[in-house]
Motif scaffolding. Structure first.
Motif, short mmCIF file in Angstrom:
data_model
loop_
_atom_site.label_atom_id
_atom_site.label_comp_id
_atom_site.label_asym_id
_atom_site.label_seq_id
_atom_site.Cartn_x
_atom_site.Cartn_y
_atom_site.Cartn_z
N MET A 52 113.37 46.80 7.15
CA MET A 52 112.77 47.69 8.11
C MET A 52 111.47 48.19 7.49
SD MET A 52 115.96 50.29 8.74
CE MET A 52 117.23 49.54 7.37
N ALA A 53 110.56 48.23 8.55
CA ALA A 53 109.22 48.76 8.26
C ALA A 53 109.14 50.26 8.53
CB ALA A 53 107.99 48.01 8.92
N PHE A 54 108.64 50.99 8.01
CA PHE A 54 108.18 52.36 8.34
C PHE A 54 107.16 52.36 9.58
CE2 PHE A 54 105.70 56.36 8.66
CZ PHE A 54 106.58 57.28 7.86
N GLY A 55 107.66 53.28 10.57
CA GLY A 55 107.05 53.36 11.99
C GLY A 55 107.17 54.98 12.53
N SER A 56 106.19 55.34 13.23
CA SER A 56 106.32 56.39 13.68
C SER A 56 106.28 56.88 15.25
CB SER A 56 105.33 57.52 12.96
OG SER A 56 104.08 57.10 13.39
N ASP A 57 105.39 56.22 15.85
CA ASP A 57 105.41 56.06 17.32
C ASP A 57 105.05 57.37 17.93
OD1 ASP A 57 105.06 54.81 19.71
OD2 ASP A 57 107.34 54.63 20.08
N LEU A 58 104.45 58.50 17.30
CA LEU A 58 104.19 59.70 17.90
C LEU A 58 103.05 59.51 18.87
CD1 LEU A 58 105.35 61.76 14.77
CD2 LEU A 58 106.41 61.67 16.85
N LEU A 59 102.97 60.26 19.89
CA LEU A 59 102.00 60.64 20.63
C LEU A 59 101.56 61.89 20.91
CD1 LEU A 59 103.49 58.36 23.97
CD2 LEU A 59 102.17 57.64 21.59
N THR A 98 117.58 55.09 0.64
CA THR A 98 117.43 55.77 -0.65
C THR A 98 115.86 55.88 -0.73
OG1 THR A 98 116.87 53.82 -1.77
CG2 THR A 98 119.12 54.48 -1.95
N PRO A 99 115.26 56.95 -1.58
CA PRO A 99 113.83 56.93 -1.70
C PRO A 99 113.20 55.44 -1.89
CG PRO A 99 114.65 58.68 -2.86
CD PRO A 99 115.97 57.78 -2.60
N ALA A 100 113.75 54.72 -2.88
CA ALA A 100 113.07 53.43 -2.98
C ALA A 100 113.16 52.36 -1.78
CB ALA A 100 114.05 52.71 -4.29
N GLU A 101 114.31 52.64 -1.02
CA GLU A 101 114.22 51.88 0.26
C GLU A 101 113.10 52.40 1.30
OE1 GLU A 101 118.96 50.45 0.33
OE2 GLU A 101 118.43 52.36 1.06
N VAL A 102 113.18 53.55 1.31
CA VAL A 102 112.08 54.34 2.14
C VAL A 102 110.66 53.77 1.87
CG1 VAL A 102 111.01 56.44 3.29
CG2 VAL A 102 113.56 56.18 2.61
N ILE A 103 110.41 53.88 0.60
CA ILE A 103 108.88 53.47 0.12
C ILE A 103 108.57 52.16 0.14
CG2 ILE A 103 107.52 53.30 -2.20
CD1 ILE A 103 108.79 56.16 -3.03
N ARG A 104 109.75 51.29 -0.12
CA ARG A 104 109.60 49.79 0.37
C ARG A 104 109.20 49.55 1.76
NH1 ARG A 104 114.48 48.20 -2.36
NH2 ARG A 104 113.73 49.05 -4.36
N SER A 105 109.95 50.32 2.56
CA SER A 105 109.58 49.95 4.10
C SER A 105 108.06 50.35 4.46
CB SER A 105 110.64 50.82 4.85
OG SER A 105 110.18 52.35 4.91
N ALA A 106 107.66 51.46 3.89
CA ALA A 106 106.36 51.78 3.92
C ALA A 106 105.15 51.15 3.34
CB ALA A 106 106.16 53.34 3.80
N THR A 107 105.75 50.10 2.37
CA THR A 107 104.60 49.63 1.54
C THR A 107 104.83 48.11 1.74
OG1 THR A 107 106.07 49.79 -0.49
CG2 THR A 107 104.17 51.55 -0.08
N LEU A 108 105.75 47.50 1.09
CA LEU A 108 106.16 45.95 0.77
C LEU A 108 106.68 45.26 2.15
CD1 LEU A 108 107.77 46.00 -2.54
CD2 LEU A 108 105.73 45.06 -2.10
N VAL A 109 107.38 45.95 3.01
CA VAL A 109 107.78 45.47 4.23
C VAL A 109 106.80 45.48 5.31
CG1 VAL A 109 109.55 45.51 6.00
CG2 VAL A 109 110.26 46.22 3.73
N LEU A 163 114.49 58.90 7.58
CA LEU A 163 114.79 57.84 6.95
C LEU A 163 115.77 58.17 5.60
CD1 LEU A 163 111.61 55.65 7.13
CD2 LEU A 163 113.68 55.29 8.35
N ALA A 164 115.48 59.23 4.98
CA ALA A 164 116.05 59.53 3.76
C ALA A 164 117.42 60.10 3.91
CB ALA A 164 115.12 60.65 2.96
N LYS A 165 117.77 60.40 5.09
CA LYS A 165 119.24 60.87 5.45
C LYS A 165 120.19 59.73 5.40
CE LYS A 165 118.47 64.98 8.44
NZ LYS A 165 118.39 65.20 9.66
N VAL A 166 119.59 58.36 5.37
CA VAL A 166 120.51 57.11 5.15
C VAL A 166 120.01 56.22 4.10
CG1 VAL A 166 121.24 55.17 6.43
CG2 VAL A 166 121.21 57.36 7.61
#
Ligand SMILES: [Zn+2]
Length: 411
Positions: A315-322, A341-352, A336-339
């Motif tokens: 999963m890649a981080f996305g926001s889609d806010l208008l 881990t912080p490492a998974e969230v950071i990976r989504s917003a960087t590596l993925v 995202l952090a409700k489900v």
């Protein structure tokens, strides 16, 4: 261009999900030149003492619309291009100061904005663009009211997010046009939407042949197709048709998530878009029917995260806010952090995100050869993801392409 040496900090390794001590980072000509424990200090290099702060790669938001100044998509489209460009520049600057050094725009931004950043005319994040999102007549980005039978006249305006096109040959030509004009992926509206007037969420959009034509054109150019998708049926169809980037995915089921993972797809959940609409909907004048639509995708979205993670679907981080909802940008981390881990969230917003931008090794990592897109954080976001929230308040310094766009380190 000034060269910099970052010393005395902790280096965030998103891949390993750890911070590392005792490593310095040398930035030369906008790129990371070296990472090591005893780097040579030349006279023309400015030393930046981090005093134990964390240095991490700049964030990547893989689903934005920088031209969506307001939630009124018609008003955006009808604005003069020059005005739309200045508005987009402001939106981009705000996102950069939240730590997002790269944005993947899913419909609207043009090559002029890409160039404006590269030429230093606007202080903004790197833009990865698709041109306009392809929509069929009556599809998610066809903004015409039911009684409006004119040809779509605003599709090429800078403030427009969509481009209306029907039929295999026309779709092929449209994909070629986007790529010729600087797109590095093709966006298709393949499913109904929340914010559009005439299409229910469950509507399947474009024929299989039309989507296949887009996939072929994108792949011929070395790119891929990204699709706007909510329902499991629509997602599963697109996965089989060769679509690689799956936007939203709120109503995905485990079997489809597994299949998507097998086929090498990447999903881009955009939970905060629905959270924002639910929070501000009354103020924005949304009706009961719209709230009902929003609730379906909002609740589905939270459920989808665990399904996709368990299926091994990146999963890649996305926001889609208008429009005014952009103030909720950083809340996506919290959701995202409700489900995850912080490492998974950071990976989504960087590596993925880097992978989805087809810029692996250049973005999302602190390694030789990568762009010097760097954030200095007051603390370790792997311990406390809230450090990435509050619009950059916990980031005393932000560097994009080797230049500070924020620097409160007080040398
Ligand atoms: Zn979008």
């Amino acid at each position: 261009m000034t060269n910099y040496l970052f010393t005395g900090g902790k280096l965030l390794d998103a891949e390993a999900g750890i911070v590392k001590d005792g490593l310095d980072v040398l930035v030369e000509n906008g790129r990371i030149a070296a990472v090591g424990s005893t780097l040579p200090r030349s006279a023309d290099t400015t030393e930046i003492a981090l005093d134990g702060r964390t240095l991490m790669p700049g964030l990547i938001d893989c689903h934005v619309h920088v031209v969506a100044e307001t939630l009124d998509l018609w008003a955006n489209a009808i604005a003069p291009d020059s005005l739309a460009a200045f508005r987009a520049a402001r939106v981009m600057n705000e996102m950069l100061l939240r730590g997002f050094t790269t944005l993947r725009d899913l419909g609207g931004a043009d090559y002029g904005l890409v160039q404006a950043v590269e030429q230093g005319l606007i202080v903004g994040p790197r833009l990865v663009i698709c041109g306009k999102g392809l929509t069929m007549t009556g599809g998610h980005s066809d903004q015409r009211k039911r009684t409006d039978d004119r040809e779509p006249a605003l599709d090429t305006r800078l403030g427009s997010m969509g481009y209306t096109v029907d039929g295999v040959d026309n779709v092929r030509a449209a994909a070629r046009k986007m790529i010729k004009e600087g797109a590095t992926f093709i966006k298709v509206m393949a499913n109904g939407g929340v914010s559009s007037p005439n299409d229910p969420i469950h509507s399947i959009q474009f024929s299989a042949d039309e989507i296949r034509a887009m996939v072929e054109e994108a792949e011929n150019a070395g790119y891929y197709v990204s699709a706007h998708l909510y329902t499991d049926k629509a997602i599963s169809r697109c996965v089989e048709l060769g679509v690689r980037s799956l936007e939203h995915c709120n109503l995905i089921e485990p079997e489809t998530a597994h299949r998507a993972a097998e086929k090498g797809c990447i999903a881009v959940p955009t939970l905060v878009a629905y959270e924002g609409l639910a929070l501000d909907g009354k103020e924005l004048g949304l009706g009961e029917a719209e709230f009902a639509k929003i609730e379906v995708v909002r609740q589905g979205g939270m459920r989808s995260l665990a399904i996709m993670r368990d299926a091994g679907l990146p999963m890649a981080f996305g926001s889609d806010l208008l429009g005014s909802l952009r103030k909720y940008h950083c809340m996506e981390f919290e959701l995202l952090a409700k489900v995850l881990t912080p490492a998974e969230v950071i990976r989504s917003a960087t590596l993925v995100g880097a992978k989805l931008c087809q810029m692996e090794g250049q973005l999302g990592v602190i390694a030789p050869g990568a762009f010097a897109d760097l954030l200095v954080v007051d603390g370790n976001p792997l311990d406390d993801l809230k450090l990435l929230q509050d619009d950059g308040a916990h980031m005393p310094a932000i560097m994009a392409r080797g230049a500070f766009v924020k620097d409160q380190l007080g040398r």
